[in-house]
Design a protein around this motif. Sequence first.
Motif, mmCIF file in Angstrom:
data_model
loop_
_atom_site.group_PDB
_atom_site.id
_atom_site.type_symbol
_atom_site.label_atom_id
_atom_site.label_comp_id
_atom_site.label_asym_id
_atom_site.label_seq_id
_atom_site.Cartn_x
_atom_site.Cartn_y
_atom_site.Cartn_z
ATOM 1 N N ASN A 177 86.009 21.537 20.798
ATOM 2 C CA ASN A 177 84.817 22.447 20.399
ATOM 3 C C ASN A 177 83.805 22.068 20.694
ATOM 4 O OD1 ASN A 177 83.868 24.442 19.029
ATOM 5 N ND2 ASN A 177 83.662 23.405 16.854
ATOM 6 N N ALA B 96 91.053 28.970 22.990
ATOM 7 C CA ALA B 96 89.577 29.199 22.529
ATOM 8 C C ALA B 96 88.650 28.476 23.623
ATOM 9 C CB ALA B 96 89.175 28.236 21.282
ATOM 10 N N SER C 189 90.229 18.366 25.343
ATOM 11 C CA SER C 189 91.044 18.872 24.087
ATOM 12 C C SER C 189 92.566 18.626 24.163
ATOM 13 C CB SER C 189 91.135 20.749 24.191
ATOM 14 O OG SER C 189 89.931 21.035 23.953
ATOM 15 N N THR D 290 93.850 26.336 19.740
ATOM 16 C CA THR D 290 92.570 26.334 20.176
ATOM 17 C C THR D 290 92.548 25.636 21.881
ATOM 18 O OG1 THR D 290 91.802 24.310 19.124
ATOM 19 C CG2 THR D 290 91.217 26.323 18.011
ATOM 20 N N PHE E 242 89.916 22.679 21.655
ATOM 21 C CA PHE E 242 90.148 22.066 20.356
ATOM 22 C C PHE E 242 89.130 20.833 20.280
ATOM 23 C CE2 PHE E 242 93.172 18.828 18.285
ATOM 24 C CZ PHE E 242 92.634 19.068 16.924
ATOM 25 N N ARG F 132 87.149 21.497 14.410
ATOM 26 C CA ARG F 132 88.697 21.982 14.404
ATOM 27 C C ARG F 132 89.690 21.031 13.598
ATOM 28 N NH1 ARG F 132 86.774 26.315 16.818
ATOM 29 N NH2 ARG F 132 86.810 26.216 19.311
#
Length: 180
Positions: free
Chosen positions: A120, A114, A133, A110, A118, A64
């Motif tokens: 990930n 997501a 995140s 994100t 963030f 990210r």
Amino acid sequence: MKTGLLGGIPLKSVEFLPLTLFLLLARSMDTSVPENWKLPFVAAGGPSLLVTLVMLLKRMPLNRIFLGINLYLASGALAFITRQWWLNQLYDRLQASGMLAWVCLVGVITTLAAPRGFINSPCPGKERILRFSIYLLCFSLAAFAVSFGFQGNRVMSEMVPFMGLFTIQAVLQSRLSGRE
């Protein structure tokens, strides 16, 4: 491991190349002339977009932080190509903190939208992904503030915020996955 753009080199390993190209070109020019930024942005913007699109098409997880940096490079290139001088002037005022602004924007989007956040991470537990995140987003905002506050000081505005942010990302990802 998936390979791609450079033959036998893992595709994941080329995420940083557009930034490297940008920095090499930027360090070899007179940065006090705004028009000189066209070559680094255009030369790195295309590869940044290409790497990002290929990784998305191959459904590979994007780092990210590099996603934010690559969006910064692509938008800077697009601004030069389409003569959006207002954006180039904004990037000139923000300097290195402009990249971090994009990282923060990617972080907000994100973190909220997501599944892997963030941070990930594929780890189970949406609450932990959200919490980590948010931690990474807070560190990104702090990196932006340090970078912006120390403009003109290459070490404090450029090196320390990015090195710190990548280090924090690695530590958080390690803790989240239980590899402490």
